[in-house]
Write a protein that holds these residues in place. Sequence first.
Motif, PDB file in Angstrom:
ATOM      1  N   MET A  95       0.993  -1.193   0.066  1.00 54.40           N
ATOM      2  CA  MET A  95       0.022  -0.024   0.131  1.00 54.40           C
ATOM      3  C   MET A  95       0.826   1.217  -0.032  1.00 54.40           C
ATOM      4  O   MET A  95       2.011   1.370   0.637  1.00 54.40           O
ATOM      5  N   LYS A  96       0.412   2.158  -0.678  1.00 55.58           N
ATOM      6  CA  LYS A  96       1.151   3.658  -0.771  1.00 55.58           C
ATOM      7  C   LYS A  96       0.215   4.578  -0.855  1.00 55.58           C
ATOM      8  O   LYS A  96      -0.937   4.374  -1.399  1.00 55.58           O
ATOM      9  N   ARG A  97       0.655   5.673  -0.548  1.00 57.26           N
ATOM     10  CA  ARG A  97      -0.242   7.087  -0.739  1.00 57.26           C
ATOM     11  C   ARG A  97      -0.190   7.483  -2.220  1.00 57.26           C
ATOM     12  O   ARG A  97       0.871   7.401  -2.763  1.00 57.26           O
ATOM     13  N   ALA A  98      -1.446   7.606  -2.842  1.00 60.18           N
ATOM     14  CA  ALA A  98      -1.391   8.003  -4.234  1.00 60.18           C
ATOM     15  C   ALA A  98      -2.698   9.192  -4.353  1.00 60.18           C
ATOM     16  O   ALA A  98      -3.958   8.523  -4.134  1.00 60.18           O
ATOM     17  N   ALA A  99      -2.425  10.120  -5.044  1.00 58.62           N
ATOM     18  CA  ALA A  99      -3.619  10.955  -5.350  1.00 58.62           C
ATOM     19  C   ALA A  99      -4.564  10.943  -4.221  1.00 58.62           C
ATOM     20  O   ALA A  99      -5.837  11.199  -4.528  1.00 58.62           O
ATOM     21  N   GLY A 100      -4.099  11.740  -3.166  1.00 57.36           N
ATOM     22  CA  GLY A 100      -4.895  11.881  -2.041  1.00 57.36           C
ATOM     23  C   GLY A 100      -5.677  10.803  -1.462  1.00 57.36           C
ATOM     24  O   GLY A 100      -6.396  10.906  -0.411  1.00 57.36           O
ATOM     25  N   THR A 101      -5.183   9.516  -1.610  1.00 55.21           N
ATOM     26  CA  THR A 101      -5.797   8.475  -1.090  1.00 55.21           C
ATOM     27  C   THR A 101      -4.871   7.361  -0.957  1.00 55.21           C
ATOM     28  O   THR A 101      -3.549   7.774  -1.361  1.00 55.21           O
ATOM     29  N   TYR A 102      -5.278   5.992  -0.687  1.00 60.10           N
ATOM     30  CA  TYR A 102      -4.216   5.168  -0.603  1.00 60.10           C
ATOM     31  C   TYR A 102      -4.532   4.169  -1.486  1.00 60.10           C
ATOM     32  O   TYR A 102      -5.619   3.618  -1.719  1.00 60.10           O
ATOM     33  N   LYS A 103      -3.394   3.505  -2.090  1.00 62.02           N
ATOM     34  CA  LYS A 103      -3.600   2.497  -3.152  1.00 62.02           C
ATOM     35  C   LYS A 103      -3.157   1.209  -2.562  1.00 62.02           C
ATOM     36  O   LYS A 103      -1.949   1.152  -2.308  1.00 62.02           O
ATOM     37  N   TYR A 104      -3.962   0.100  -2.765  1.00 53.07           N
ATOM     38  CA  TYR A 104      -3.586  -1.090  -2.273  1.00 53.07           C
ATOM     39  C   TYR A 104      -3.192  -2.234  -3.362  1.00 53.07           C
ATOM     40  O   TYR A 104      -4.115  -2.054  -4.369  1.00 53.07           O
ATOM     41  N   ILE A 105      -2.183  -3.062  -3.556  1.00 53.01           N
ATOM     42  CA  ILE A 105      -2.042  -4.008  -4.650  1.00 53.01           C
ATOM     43  C   ILE A 105      -1.743  -5.248  -3.821  1.00 53.01           C
ATOM     44  O   ILE A 105      -0.926  -5.293  -3.025  1.00 53.01           O
ATOM     45  N   PHE A 106      -2.409  -6.312  -4.191  1.00 54.16           N
ATOM     46  CA  PHE A 106      -2.418  -7.567  -3.698  1.00 54.16           C
ATOM     47  C   PHE A 106      -1.425  -8.531  -4.593  1.00 54.16           C
ATOM     48  O   PHE A 106      -1.688  -8.323  -5.783  1.00 54.16           O
ATOM     49  N   GLY A 107      -0.914  -9.532  -4.054  1.00 52.74           N
ATOM     50  CA  GLY A 107      -0.325 -10.636  -4.629  1.00 52.74           C
ATOM     51  C   GLY A 107      -1.495 -11.596  -5.029  1.00 52.74           C
ATOM     52  O   GLY A 107      -2.513 -11.599  -4.661  1.00 52.74           O
ATOM     53  N   THR A 108      -1.023 -12.678  -5.967  1.00 57.02           N
ATOM     54  CA  THR A 108      -1.956 -13.833  -6.243  1.00 57.02           C
ATOM     55  C   THR A 108      -2.177 -14.790  -5.248  1.00 57.02           C
ATOM     56  O   THR A 108      -2.934 -15.644  -5.486  1.00 57.02           O
ATOM     57  N   GLY A 109      -1.317 -14.554  -3.961  1.00 60.78           N
ATOM     58  CA  GLY A 109      -1.948 -15.588  -3.101  1.00 60.78           C
ATOM     59  C   GLY A 109      -0.881 -16.751  -3.131  1.00 60.78           C
ATOM     60  O   GLY A 109      -0.349 -17.530  -4.208  1.00 60.78           O
ATOM     61  N   THR A 110      -0.838 -17.507  -1.778  1.00 61.15           N
ATOM     62  CA  THR A 110      -0.393 -18.794  -1.506  1.00 61.15           C
ATOM     63  C   THR A 110      -1.206 -19.547  -0.801  1.00 61.15           C
ATOM     64  O   THR A 110      -1.558 -19.086   0.350  1.00 61.15           O
ATOM     65  N   ARG A 111      -1.516 -20.674  -1.525  1.00 58.73           N
ATOM     66  CA  ARG A 111      -2.387 -21.831  -0.513  1.00 58.73           C
ATOM     67  C   ARG A 111      -1.605 -22.704   0.297  1.00 58.73           C
ATOM     68  O   ARG A 111      -0.864 -23.357  -0.153  1.00 58.73           O
ATOM     69  N   LEU A 112      -1.888 -22.285   1.659  1.00 58.94           N
ATOM     70  CA  LEU A 112      -1.247 -23.116   2.689  1.00 58.94           C
ATOM     71  C   LEU A 112      -2.156 -24.109   3.442  1.00 58.94           C
ATOM     72  O   LEU A 112      -3.332 -23.881   3.789  1.00 58.94           O
ATOM     73  N   LYS A 113      -1.333 -25.381   3.554  1.00 50.66           N
ATOM     74  CA  LYS A 113      -2.124 -26.478   4.150  1.00 50.66           C
ATOM     75  C   LYS A 113      -1.614 -27.204   5.124  1.00 50.66           C
ATOM     76  O   LYS A 113      -0.206 -27.227   4.824  1.00 50.66           O
ATOM     77  N   VAL A 114      -1.985 -27.112   6.222  1.00 47.84           N
ATOM     78  CA  VAL A 114      -1.307 -27.632   7.501  1.00 47.84           C
ATOM     79  C   VAL A 114      -1.722 -29.113   7.713  1.00 47.84           C
ATOM     80  O   VAL A 114      -3.042 -29.351   7.611  1.00 47.84           O
ATOM     81  N   LEU A 115      -0.672 -29.996   7.747  1.00 45.05           N
ATOM     82  CA  LEU A 115      -1.277 -31.380   7.630  1.00 45.05           C
ATOM     83  C   LEU A 115      -1.128 -31.945   9.248  1.00 45.05           C
ATOM     84  O   LEU A 115      -0.065 -31.441   9.794  1.00 45.05           O
ATOM     85  N   ALA A 116      -2.051 -32.793   9.563  1.00 47.78           N
ATOM     86  CA  ALA A 116      -2.383 -33.274  10.950  1.00 47.78           C
ATOM     87  C   ALA A 116      -1.204 -34.317  11.109  1.00 47.78           C
ATOM     88  O   ALA A 116      -0.848 -34.956   9.905  1.00 47.78           O
TER      89      ALA A 116
END
Lengths: 116, 113
Positions: A95-116
């Motif tokens: 997130m950064k400040r831009a044009a008087g507001t804040y702009k968010y950019i998200f990554g594409t994600g990591t799927r985490l599985k916790v195994l028992a």
Amino acid sequence: AQTVTQSQPEMSVQEAETVTLSCTYDTSENNYYLFWYKQPPSRQMILVIRQEAYKQQNATENRFSVNFQKAAKSFSLKISDSQLGDTAMYFCAFMKRAAGTYKYIFGTGTRLKVLA
Amino acid sequence: KAGVTQTPRYLIKTRGQQVTLSCSPISGHRSVSWYQQTPGQGLQFLFEYFSETQRNKGNFPGRFSGRQFSNSRSEMNVSTLELGDSALYLCASSLEPGPYGYTFGSGTRLTVV
């Protein structure tokens, strides 16, 4: 333009072990913020941890901590003592400040599985 | 304290129809943002509203619109639905625009057939 890259689409970890999720970003800004969000199967995204770029100290929230390397533009998430409830998609966000507001950019994600 | 409430949770619409999604932010939160989440594109920013004014808009066609009411509740509307509009639509609120982190709702799953 800013980009956020999560290079691990999927990961798994044994319960009680430690896992690290990677995130890199590209920006020419000096002042910005970084976040990790968790999205469990319930779909509701939950803020896990927040880091301010001007702070050298790595943020920590209980079992969750980050390794923030500003020069390398790296922001990895470490989950200690993994629990079954940690199974989720994890998104890194910039997130950064831009044009008087804040702009968010998200990554594409990591799927985490916790195994028992 | 109630969380961010999105209604409906699921919606099935036919191509060409229009749809309105609703979001009620956490009490006291005046900033509401909308995101479209798809498996291929991840989270894409749609709009941000604060004090009934659109502060920021993502790169979506004009078929996507939104508004915010005086009680901070927000709606987004998609007209002339296309198959590619099938997605999870997430609403997020914060006290005001700023680097505070969002509180998200559970989303509305829209399927266009």
